[in-house]
Design a protein around this motif. Structure first.
Motif, PDB file in Angstrom:
ATOM      1  N   MET A   1     -13.779   8.738 -18.873  1.00  0.00           N
ATOM      2  CA  MET A   1     -12.214   8.843 -18.165  1.00  0.00           C
ATOM      3  C   MET A   1     -12.445   7.939 -17.137  1.00  0.00           C
ATOM      4  SD  MET A   1     -10.654  12.113 -16.217  1.00  0.00           S
ATOM      5  CE  MET A   1     -10.660  13.034 -17.883  1.00  0.00           C
ATOM      6  N   SER A   2     -11.139   7.045 -17.024  1.00  0.00           N
ATOM      7  CA  SER A   2     -11.047   5.999 -16.061  1.00  0.00           C
ATOM      8  C   SER A   2     -11.093   6.567 -14.460  1.00  0.00           C
ATOM      9  CB  SER A   2      -9.939   5.031 -16.414  1.00  0.00           C
ATOM     10  OG  SER A   2      -8.719   5.701 -16.055  1.00  0.00           O
ATOM     11  N   ALA A   3     -11.404   5.562 -13.692  1.00  0.00           N
ATOM     12  CA  ALA A   3     -11.251   5.914 -12.305  1.00  0.00           C
ATOM     13  C   ALA A   3      -9.803   6.381 -11.942  1.00  0.00           C
ATOM     14  CB  ALA A   3     -11.881   4.806 -11.446  1.00  0.00           C
ATOM     15  N   LEU A   4      -9.032   5.756 -12.428  1.00  0.00           N
ATOM     16  CA  LEU A   4      -7.716   6.064 -12.028  1.00  0.00           C
ATOM     17  C   LEU A   4      -7.004   7.427 -12.490  1.00  0.00           C
ATOM     18  CD1 LEU A   4      -5.577   2.683 -12.281  1.00  0.00           C
ATOM     19  CD2 LEU A   4      -6.501   3.564 -10.379  1.00  0.00           C
ATOM     20  N   ALA A   5      -7.566   7.545 -13.796  1.00  0.00           N
ATOM     21  CA  ALA A   5      -7.475   9.145 -14.362  1.00  0.00           C
ATOM     22  C   ALA A   5      -7.911  10.190 -13.195  1.00  0.00           C
ATOM     23  CB  ALA A   5      -7.932   9.007 -15.827  1.00  0.00           C
ATOM     24  N   GLU A   6      -9.078   9.694 -12.783  1.00  0.00           N
ATOM     25  CA  GLU A   6      -9.732  10.811 -11.882  1.00  0.00           C
ATOM     26  C   GLU A   6      -9.070  10.584 -10.618  1.00  0.00           C
ATOM     27  OE1 GLU A   6     -13.977   9.725 -12.856  1.00  0.00           O
ATOM     28  OE2 GLU A   6     -13.924  11.279 -14.429  1.00  0.00           O
ATOM     29  N   PRO A  42       1.375 -10.364  -7.561  1.00  0.00           N
ATOM     30  CA  PRO A  42       0.745  -9.295  -6.606  1.00  0.00           C
ATOM     31  C   PRO A  42       1.473  -9.031  -5.377  1.00  0.00           C
ATOM     32  CG  PRO A  42      -0.184 -11.806  -6.833  1.00  0.00           C
ATOM     33  CD  PRO A  42       0.831 -11.757  -7.814  1.00  0.00           C
ATOM     34  N   TYR A  43       1.247  -8.137  -4.802  1.00  0.00           N
ATOM     35  CA  TYR A  43       1.707  -7.492  -3.393  1.00  0.00           C
ATOM     36  C   TYR A  43       0.550  -6.977  -2.712  1.00  0.00           C
ATOM     37  CZ  TYR A  43       3.011  -3.778  -6.519  1.00  0.00           C
ATOM     38  OH  TYR A  43       3.284  -2.837  -7.396  1.00  0.00           O
ATOM     39  N   ARG A  44       0.707  -7.166  -1.491  1.00  0.00           N
ATOM     40  CA  ARG A  44       0.025  -6.341  -0.491  1.00  0.00           C
ATOM     41  C   ARG A  44       0.576  -4.872   0.018  1.00  0.00           C
ATOM     42  NH1 ARG A  44      -2.210  -8.886   4.529  1.00  0.00           N
ATOM     43  NH2 ARG A  44      -3.882  -7.441   4.128  1.00  0.00           N
ATOM     44  N   VAL A  45       0.002  -4.097  -0.216  1.00  0.00           N
ATOM     45  CA  VAL A  45       0.528  -2.570   0.155  1.00  0.00           C
ATOM     46  C   VAL A  45      -0.166  -2.003   1.248  1.00  0.00           C
ATOM     47  CG1 VAL A  45       1.224  -0.156  -0.815  1.00  0.00           C
ATOM     48  CG2 VAL A  45       1.003  -2.254  -2.611  1.00  0.00           C
ATOM     49  N   ASP A  47      -0.209   1.572   3.113  1.00  0.00           N
ATOM     50  CA  ASP A  47       0.075   3.005   2.977  1.00  0.00           C
ATOM     51  C   ASP A  47      -0.380   3.888   4.314  1.00  0.00           C
ATOM     52  OD1 ASP A  47       0.558   5.644   2.214  1.00  0.00           O
ATOM     53  OD2 ASP A  47      -0.969   5.557   0.256  1.00  0.00           O
ATOM     54  N   VAL A  48       0.983   4.119   4.882  1.00  0.00           N
ATOM     55  CA  VAL A  48       0.917   4.729   6.356  1.00  0.00           C
ATOM     56  C   VAL A  48       0.873   6.072   6.253  1.00  0.00           C
ATOM     57  CG1 VAL A  48       1.966   4.737   8.689  1.00  0.00           C
ATOM     58  CG2 VAL A  48       2.160   2.647   7.230  1.00  0.00           C
ATOM     59  N   GLY A  49      -0.011   6.789   6.672  1.00  0.00           N
ATOM     60  CA  GLY A  49      -0.425   8.246   6.521  1.00  0.00           C
ATOM     61  C   GLY A  49      -0.900   8.544   5.119  1.00  0.00           C
ATOM     62  N   CYS A  50      -1.782   7.858   4.684  1.00  0.00           N
ATOM     63  CA  CYS A  50      -2.196   7.767   3.521  1.00  0.00           C
ATOM     64  C   CYS A  50      -2.847   8.940   2.709  1.00  0.00           C
ATOM     65  CB  CYS A  50      -3.074   6.397   3.231  1.00  0.00           C
ATOM     66  SG  CYS A  50      -4.750   6.588   4.109  1.00  0.00           S
ATOM     67  N   GLY A  51      -3.504   9.651   3.833  1.00  0.00           N
ATOM     68  CA  GLY A  51      -4.101  10.868   3.191  1.00  0.00           C
ATOM     69  C   GLY A  51      -5.298  10.385   1.973  1.00  0.00           C
ATOM     70  N   VAL A  52      -5.152  11.086   0.781  1.00  0.00           N
ATOM     71  CA  VAL A  52      -6.183  10.669  -0.104  1.00  0.00           C
ATOM     72  C   VAL A  52      -5.631   9.372  -0.908  1.00  0.00           C
ATOM     73  CG1 VAL A  52      -7.191  12.908  -0.169  1.00  0.00           C
ATOM     74  CG2 VAL A  52      -5.286  12.348  -1.571  1.00  0.00           C
ATOM     75  N   LYS A  53      -4.579   8.776  -0.602  1.00  0.00           N
ATOM     76  CA  LYS A  53      -3.854   7.813  -1.318  1.00  0.00           C
ATOM     77  C   LYS A  53      -3.341   8.272  -2.715  1.00  0.00           C
ATOM     78  CE  LYS A  53      -6.902   3.959   0.933  1.00  0.00           C
ATOM     79  NZ  LYS A  53      -7.937   3.142   0.634  1.00  0.00           N
ATOM     80  N   PRO A  54      -2.737   9.218  -2.560  1.00  0.00           N
ATOM     81  CA  PRO A  54      -2.469   9.703  -4.048  1.00  0.00           C
ATOM     82  C   PRO A  54      -1.546   9.087  -4.897  1.00  0.00           C
ATOM     83  CG  PRO A  54      -0.945  10.830  -2.421  1.00  0.00           C
ATOM     84  CD  PRO A  54      -2.374   9.901  -1.534  1.00  0.00           C
ATOM     85  N   TYR A  56      -1.887   5.310  -5.084  1.00  0.00           N
ATOM     86  CA  TYR A  56      -2.423   4.410  -5.520  1.00  0.00           C
ATOM     87  C   TYR A  56      -2.311   4.019  -6.852  1.00  0.00           C
ATOM     88  CZ  TYR A  56      -6.257   1.230  -6.474  1.00  0.00           C
ATOM     89  OH  TYR A  56      -6.826   0.325  -6.904  1.00  0.00           O
ATOM     90  N   PRO A  57      -2.638   4.799  -7.794  1.00  0.00           N
ATOM     91  CA  PRO A  57      -2.593   4.463  -9.292  1.00  0.00           C
ATOM     92  C   PRO A  57      -1.450   3.902  -9.678  1.00  0.00           C
ATOM     93  CG  PRO A  57      -3.561   6.514  -9.095  1.00  0.00           C
ATOM     94  CD  PRO A  57      -3.110   6.160  -7.685  1.00  0.00           C
TER      95      PRO A  57
END
Length: 226
Positions: A1-6, A42-45, A47-54, A56-57
């Motif tokens: 399973m890929s890192a993004l899937a997990e 490409p772009y730079r992101v 994430d303010v108040g990111c938590g677990v960066k849900p 990101y995928p």
């Protein structure tokens, strides 16, 4: 399973219709997924108040950099700081996410000024916050907005070339959300898969979907461009 899937936060990216907060989380995930896919990379992101960066995928394929900042110590965050004083340079990010943060901010006006400061020319701020929601301190819970109040908050505190405030879902979904939340609070065994069906009703009626006199909107999505 890929890192993004997990990747953590699956229930935020794909909330089930039975979730009490489906009226907030499902439209938010769909909106961010569209924004991530339609903006050329490409772009730079940031994430303010990111938590677990849900989320990101959604951005991983096109983001050259994805930086998370949180107000509390957080092993998933890259930086620590409040939305009112972001520890990044001016005009340094193409996409600035601020999802379900403003209701917890000590100073929402200063938060908007900071979001404007850090977004690059041609970039975009993607913010979401509550119209109606139960009290949920994390660690504090201070604000709610109407669509008109949120529009004024952004216009009065920064200069934008484009600004839209859109209801994430309508009145029926909001009522379904509140009923589901209170059933869930009363009994963790109660499963009331009503919010997804309520959202479908809203989609068939502008009177229920759009912010009008008497409406109840659970969440708003803000797109602000410098």
């Amino acid at each position: 399973m890929s890192a993004l899937a997990e990747w953590p936060g699956e229930l935020r990216r794909n909330p089930p219709p039975s979730s009490p907060t489906y009226a907030v989380r499902a439209p938010l995930a769909a909106w961010l997924r569209r924004e991530a896919a339609t903006r050329p990379g490409p772009y730079r992101v940031l994430d303010v108040g990111c938590g677990v960066k849900p989320y990101y995928p959604f951005f991983a394929e096109r983001a050259s950099e994805y930086v998370g900042v949180d107000v509390v110590e957080n092993p998933a965050a890259d930086l620590e700081g409040a939305v009112e004083s972001l520890p990044v340079d001016d005009a340094s990010f193409d996409l600035v996410l601020c999802n379900q943060v403003l209701e917890h901010a000590d100073d929402p006006a200063q938060a908007v000024r900071e979001l404007r400061r850090v977004v690059a020319p041609g970039g975009r701020v993607l913010a979401s916050t509550h119209g109606v929601q139960v009290y949920h301190p994390a660690p504090v819970d201070l604000w709610r907005w109407t669509h008109a109040g949120l529009d004024r908050l952004f216009r009065d505190n920064a200069s934008w070339s484009s600004l839209t405030v859109t209801p994430a879902s309508g009145t029926t979904a909001c009522l379904g959300m509140l009923v589901s939340i209170y059933l869930d609070l009363l009994s963790r065994r109660a499963k009331a898969p009503t919010v997804g069906r309520a959202a479908a009703i809203d989609r068939r009626s502008d009177d229920l979907r759009e912010p009008r006199t008497g409406s109840l909107i659970a969440n708003f999505h803000v797109v602000a461009e410098p």
